[in-house]
Design an enzyme around this catalytic site. Sequence first.
Site, mmCIF file in Angstrom:
data_model
loop_
_atom_site.group_PDB
_atom_site.id
_atom_site.type_symbol
_atom_site.label_atom_id
_atom_site.label_comp_id
_atom_site.label_asym_id
_atom_site.label_seq_id
_atom_site.Cartn_x
_atom_site.Cartn_y
_atom_site.Cartn_z
ATOM 1 N N SER A 1 0.849 -1.200 0.000
ATOM 2 C CA SER A 1 0.000 0.000 0.000
ATOM 3 C C SER A 1 0.877 1.239 0.000
ATOM 4 C CB SER A 1 -0.897 0.012 1.240
ATOM 5 O OG SER A 1 -1.573 1.247 1.369
ATOM 6 N N TYR B 1 -1.777 -0.314 10.221
ATOM 7 C CA TYR B 1 -1.838 -0.699 8.811
ATOM 8 C C TYR B 1 -0.584 -0.243 8.073
ATOM 9 C CZ TYR B 1 -3.729 -1.235 4.083
ATOM 10 O OH TYR B 1 -3.930 -1.599 2.770
#
Length: 240
Positions: free
Chosen positions: A144, A157
Amino acid sequence: MQTLHGKTALITGAGKGLGRAMALALANEGVNLLLISRTLSDIEKVAAEVQALPPDVLVQIAAADISKLEEVRNALTTLTAENKKIDILINNAGILSYGSVLDIAIEEWERVIQTNVLGTYYMIHEVLPFLLEQQQGDIINIASTAGLKGAADLSAYGASKAAVINLSEAIMQEVRKKGIRVTIVNPSTIATDMTLSNNFTDGNPERVLQPEDLAFLVVNNLKLPQRAFVKEVSLWSTNP
């Protein structure tokens, strides 16, 4: 560009969102599929969609929580019982927790790391021997853009995806001269259940990337001649 027809791809998190989009895109290229998801009913639906497509491809499914090594091993035993060939591993499964470092429970922080980092590591550890035996193959790790730079309320995350990026780089350096290509894909916000449930699209999912955008990128990366590969790529939306 090389053909993907007849190859076998294992995709984690294949029950919806990015995993589903990649499964359908690869099936359209004639790729046989091994699909893993925590929820059996989700991958059953995806398998049915794949089998309704014109290409005649093999689809096998297994339910597993990739954060648990024993479940990973059991799933692989099931999926490779008849055909021990794996050409492509796509580590897509992941979870997101949104909130400040003090608001997210310690147990939730640990769960994100266990799934996103250790789950990816478990899959690579168990599948890599298949690729080494064949002396060629692809590993694609969906990380990501959150792993490239820290962001408020995304500590768990972002840290997990940063670890995936570093892990991928290390493995790439270990295996690229053995015919195995390792690619890191860093998407920004994509309209999936995970981002929609956290309201990352401000109620307008059309303004961000769609799962099919990432699937297109992955398929065309895999089609590169075997002598070449993209080590890392970031995918962004043109919308602000």
